[in-house]
Design a protein around this motif. Sequence first.
Motif, PDB file in Angstrom:
ATOM      1  N   THR A   1       0.827  -1.206   0.000  1.00  0.00           N
ATOM      2  CA  THR A   1       0.000   0.000   0.000  1.00  0.00           C
ATOM      3  C   THR A   1       0.866   1.262   0.000  1.00  0.00           C
ATOM      4  OG1 THR A   1      -0.100  -0.033   2.403  1.00  0.00           O
ATOM      5  CG2 THR A   1      -1.920  -1.121   1.228  1.00  0.00           C
TER       6      THR A   1
ATOM      7  N   ALA B   1       4.734   3.318  -1.399  1.00  0.00           N
ATOM      8  CA  ALA B   1       5.293   3.830  -2.655  1.00  0.00           C
ATOM      9  C   ALA B   1       5.991   2.739  -3.475  1.00  0.00           C
ATOM     10  CB  ALA B   1       6.271   4.967  -2.340  1.00  0.00           C
ATOM     11  N   GLN B   2       6.987   2.101  -2.875  1.00  0.00           N
ATOM     12  CA  GLN B   2       7.778   1.123  -3.645  1.00  0.00           C
ATOM     13  C   GLN B   2       6.945  -0.109  -3.979  1.00  0.00           C
ATOM     14  OE1 GLN B   2      11.749   0.245  -2.321  1.00  0.00           O
ATOM     15  NE2 GLN B   2      11.982   2.196  -1.268  1.00  0.00           N
TER      16      GLN B   2
ATOM     17  N   THR C   1      -0.274  -6.356   3.627  1.00  0.00           N
ATOM     18  CA  THR C   1      -0.658  -5.145   4.354  1.00  0.00           C
ATOM     19  C   THR C   1      -1.004  -5.539   5.786  1.00  0.00           C
ATOM     20  OG1 THR C   1      -2.348  -3.407   4.555  1.00  0.00           O
ATOM     21  CG2 THR C   1      -3.039  -5.437   3.473  1.00  0.00           C
ATOM     22  N   ARG C   2      -0.874  -4.573   6.703  1.00  0.00           N
ATOM     23  CA  ARG C   2      -1.298  -4.873   8.074  1.00  0.00           C
ATOM     24  C   ARG C   2      -2.815  -4.831   8.194  1.00  0.00           C
ATOM     25  NH1 ARG C   2       2.176  -0.227  10.616  1.00  0.00           N
ATOM     26  NH2 ARG C   2       1.296   0.648   8.718  1.00  0.00           N
TER      27      ARG C   2
ATOM     28  N   THR D   1      11.715  -2.102   4.064  1.00  0.00           N
ATOM     29  CA  THR D   1      11.447  -1.732   5.462  1.00  0.00           C
ATOM     30  C   THR D   1      10.988  -0.272   5.515  1.00  0.00           C
ATOM     31  OG1 THR D   1      13.839  -1.397   5.582  1.00  0.00           O
ATOM     32  CG2 THR D   1      12.955  -3.384   6.642  1.00  0.00           C
TER      33      THR D   1
ATOM     34  N   LYS E   1      19.964  -0.815   6.493  1.00  0.00           N
ATOM     35  CA  LYS E   1      19.550  -1.496   5.252  1.00  0.00           C
ATOM     36  C   LYS E   1      20.762  -2.186   4.628  1.00  0.00           C
ATOM     37  CE  LYS E   1      15.710   1.603   3.881  1.00  0.00           C
ATOM     38  NZ  LYS E   1      15.700   2.649   4.893  1.00  0.00           N
TER      39      LYS E   1
ATOM     40  N   TYR F   1      13.423   9.814  -3.737  1.00  0.00           N
ATOM     41  CA  TYR F   1      12.161   9.944  -4.492  1.00  0.00           C
ATOM     42  C   TYR F   1      11.909  11.429  -4.769  1.00  0.00           C
ATOM     43  CZ  TYR F   1      10.643   5.756  -1.687  1.00  0.00           C
ATOM     44  OH  TYR F   1      10.529   4.574  -1.014  1.00  0.00           O
TER      45      TYR F   1
ATOM     46  N   ASN G   1       9.391  13.121  -2.582  1.00  0.00           N
ATOM     47  CA  ASN G   1       9.704  13.815  -1.318  1.00  0.00           C
ATOM     48  C   ASN G   1       9.328  15.289  -1.400  1.00  0.00           C
ATOM     49  OD1 ASN G   1      10.816  11.489  -0.228  1.00  0.00           O
ATOM     50  ND2 ASN G   1      12.895  12.003  -0.866  1.00  0.00           N
TER      51      ASN G   1
HETATM   52  N1  LIG Z   1      11.816   8.813   0.481  1.00  0.00           N
HETATM   53  C1  LIG Z   1      12.895   8.499  -0.223  1.00  0.00           C
HETATM   54  O1  LIG Z   1      13.458   9.301  -0.980  1.00  0.00           O
HETATM   55  C2  LIG Z   1      13.462   7.111  -0.139  1.00  0.00           C
HETATM   56  C3  LIG Z   1      14.449   6.755  -1.054  1.00  0.00           C
HETATM   57  C4  LIG Z   1      14.989   5.465  -0.976  1.00  0.00           C
HETATM   58  C5  LIG Z   1      14.541   4.591   0.009  1.00  0.00           C
HETATM   59  N2  LIG Z   1      13.577   4.993   0.891  1.00  0.00           N
HETATM   60  C6  LIG Z   1      13.142   4.032   1.929  1.00  0.00           C
HETATM   61  O2  LIG Z   1      11.889   3.523   1.578  1.00  0.00           O
HETATM   62  C7  LIG Z   1      11.352   2.896   2.730  1.00  0.00           C
HETATM   63  C8  LIG Z   1       9.863   3.063   2.744  1.00  0.00           C
HETATM   64  O3  LIG Z   1       9.288   2.549   1.581  1.00  0.00           O
HETATM   65  P1  LIG Z   1       8.035   3.243   0.926  1.00  0.00           P
HETATM   66  O4  LIG Z   1       8.372   4.684   0.659  1.00  0.00           O
HETATM   67  O5  LIG Z   1       7.583   2.387  -0.166  1.00  0.00           O
HETATM   68  O6  LIG Z   1       7.020   3.210   2.138  1.00  0.00           O
HETATM   69  P2  LIG Z   1       5.646   4.003   2.328  1.00  0.00           P
HETATM   70  O7  LIG Z   1       5.153   4.578   1.051  1.00  0.00           O
HETATM   71  O8  LIG Z   1       5.840   4.880   3.510  1.00  0.00           O
HETATM   72  O9  LIG Z   1       4.667   2.828   2.652  1.00  0.00           O
HETATM   73  C9  LIG Z   1       4.813   2.105   3.741  1.00  0.00           C
HETATM   74  C10 LIG Z   1       3.765   0.982   3.687  1.00  0.00           C
HETATM   75  O10 LIG Z   1       4.320  -0.063   4.436  1.00  0.00           O
HETATM   76  C11 LIG Z   1       3.400  -0.638   5.239  1.00  0.00           C
HETATM   77  N3  LIG Z   1       3.944  -0.924   6.568  1.00  0.00           N
HETATM   78  C12 LIG Z   1       4.400  -0.045   7.488  1.00  0.00           C
HETATM   79  N4  LIG Z   1       4.782  -0.705   8.589  1.00  0.00           N
HETATM   80  C13 LIG Z   1       4.571  -2.022   8.332  1.00  0.00           C
HETATM   81  C14 LIG Z   1       4.750  -3.206   9.090  1.00  0.00           C
HETATM   82  N5  LIG Z   1       5.206  -3.163  10.344  1.00  0.00           N
HETATM   83  N6  LIG Z   1       4.441  -4.387   8.514  1.00  0.00           N
HETATM   84  C15 LIG Z   1       3.951  -4.437   7.259  1.00  0.00           C
HETATM   85  N7  LIG Z   1       3.739  -3.353   6.500  1.00  0.00           N
HETATM   86  C16 LIG Z   1       4.042  -2.159   7.040  1.00  0.00           C
HETATM   87  C17 LIG Z   1       2.215   0.284   5.292  1.00  0.00           C
HETATM   88  O11 LIG Z   1       1.136  -0.432   4.803  1.00  0.00           O
HETATM   89  P3  LIG Z   1      -0.124  -0.890   5.694  1.00  0.00           P
HETATM   90  O12 LIG Z   1      -0.503   0.272   6.543  1.00  0.00           O
HETATM   91  O13 LIG Z   1      -1.112  -1.197   4.609  1.00  0.00           O
HETATM   92  O14 LIG Z   1       0.310  -2.084   6.456  1.00  0.00           O
HETATM   93  C18 LIG Z   1       2.533   1.429   4.325  1.00  0.00           C
HETATM   94  O15 LIG Z   1       1.559   1.633   3.340  1.00  0.00           O
HETATM   95  C19 LIG Z   1      12.030   3.545   3.937  1.00  0.00           C
HETATM   96  O16 LIG Z   1      12.747   2.602   4.669  1.00  0.00           O
HETATM   97  C20 LIG Z   1      12.941   4.603   3.306  1.00  0.00           C
HETATM   98  O17 LIG Z   1      14.155   4.750   4.006  1.00  0.00           O
HETATM   99  C21 LIG Z   1      13.011   6.210   0.813  1.00  0.00           C
END
Ligand SMILES: NC(=O)c1ccc[n+]([C@@H]2O[C@H](COP(=O)([O-])OP(=O)(O)OC[C@H]3O[C@@H](n4cnc5c(N)ncnc54)[C@H](OP(=O)(O)O)[C@@H]3O)[C@@H](O)[C@H]2O)c1
Length: 317
Positions: free
Chosen positions: A13, A15-16, A38-39, A81, A145, A167, A170
């Motif tokens: 649910t 971004a990635q 998803t949770r 993560t 990581k 991203y 951001n």
């Molecule tokens: N922002 C950047 O520029 C950037 C660049 C490179 C890497 N990153 C890394 O990307 C990572 C985050 O990825 P994202 O941006 O795809 O995340 P995101 O868009 O914040 O989405 C996080 C999703 O993960 C799920 N989630 C959260 N905690 C969970 C848990 N305990 N168990 C299972 N699912 C869980 C949630 O879904 P539900 O609520 O549906 O469970 C939520 O929708 C971070 O670690 C960050 O450091 C970010």
Amino acid sequence: MATKKTVAVVGATGAQGGGLVRAILNDPQGGFTARALTRDVNSDKAKKLAELGAEVVAANVDDLASLERAFQGAYGAFCVTFFWEHFSPEKELAEATNMAQAAKRAAIQHVIWSTLEDTRKWVPLSDVRMPTLKGKYKVPHLDAKGEANQVFTDLGLPVTFLLTSFYWDNFIYFGMGPKKGADGKLALTLPLDDKKLPGIAAEDIGRCAYGIFKRGHELIGNTVGIAGEHLTGAQMAAAFSKALGTEVVYNAVPHAVYRSFGFPGADDLGNMFQFKCDFNEYFCGARNPETARALNSSLESFEHWLAQNKSRIPLGE
Ligand SMILES: NC(=O)c1ccc[n+]([C@@H]2O[C@H](COP(=O)([O-])OP(=O)(O)OC[C@H]3O[C@@H](n4cnc5c(N)ncnc54)[C@H](OP(=O)(O)O)[C@@H]3O)[C@@H](O)[C@H]2O)c1
């Protein structure tokens, strides 16, 4: 027709993972199906994925048994993560370990681990150019990581390490977009010196991950670095000016100043930008837009992404 291969997608649910689920579902002839983890299977986002055709299952990366159930019978697993949910590198390492163990027990045939550098390999804790944070990290949200890579390797998993980039989203969600200064002018404030920042539309990360799965075994054991473009602060400000139709200046701030901004994680991000600047040649070299384009032919440029998303970028004070 041959049975489709199921990819279990953590963070579906988000971004990635969301980008990967949509990439799989947008290619019905591609030979893959998406299992969205998803949770909360009843959230609006989870329901939307089910409507699109994903199998939606409950799992929590803190709960190994739930991951084992969710990975069972899948061909592939996309593992990511969520540092900014808890700001704990130790928790991140534990969650990555859970995913790796679940992948092992479910005999997953291809794991993608969405990773970043353990910056301590470049900047040991004894290096005073940037402060040590949380006791034993230089860039906490990167280091754990990178440290977790070894967990996937030690378990002998068929893994591809996916090195992601900043991203561009951001600028919408992370408060990093241009802000009005005291002079009323919009300024893009980043501690980037005159260096290039590999950036990407978040949606393209999942599309590239799909491209990796589609290559079969080819990229197992490899590290694949992706970016949409490498751009300086001045180039991004110029693209903002063009897209918004009003001047946006680039305001380069020193890393130490950025670290002192006071918002949660400012010190971590200040160190991250310093790492990207001090090791710019390595960092850009490890994230080749051509590699990304070969995996994902619809890879977006910053200009294209901005044209699609400019109205969503808050231009606050
Ligand atoms: N922002 C950047 O520029 C950037 C660049 C490179 C890497 N990153 C890394 O990307 C990572 C985050 O990825 P994202 O941006 O795809 O995340 P995101 O868009 O914040 O989405 C996080 C999703 O993960 C799920 N989630 C959260 N905690 C969970 C848990 N305990 N168990 C299972 N699912 C869980 C949630 O879904 P539900 O609520 O549906 O469970 C939520 O929708 C971070 O670690 C960050 O450091 C970010």
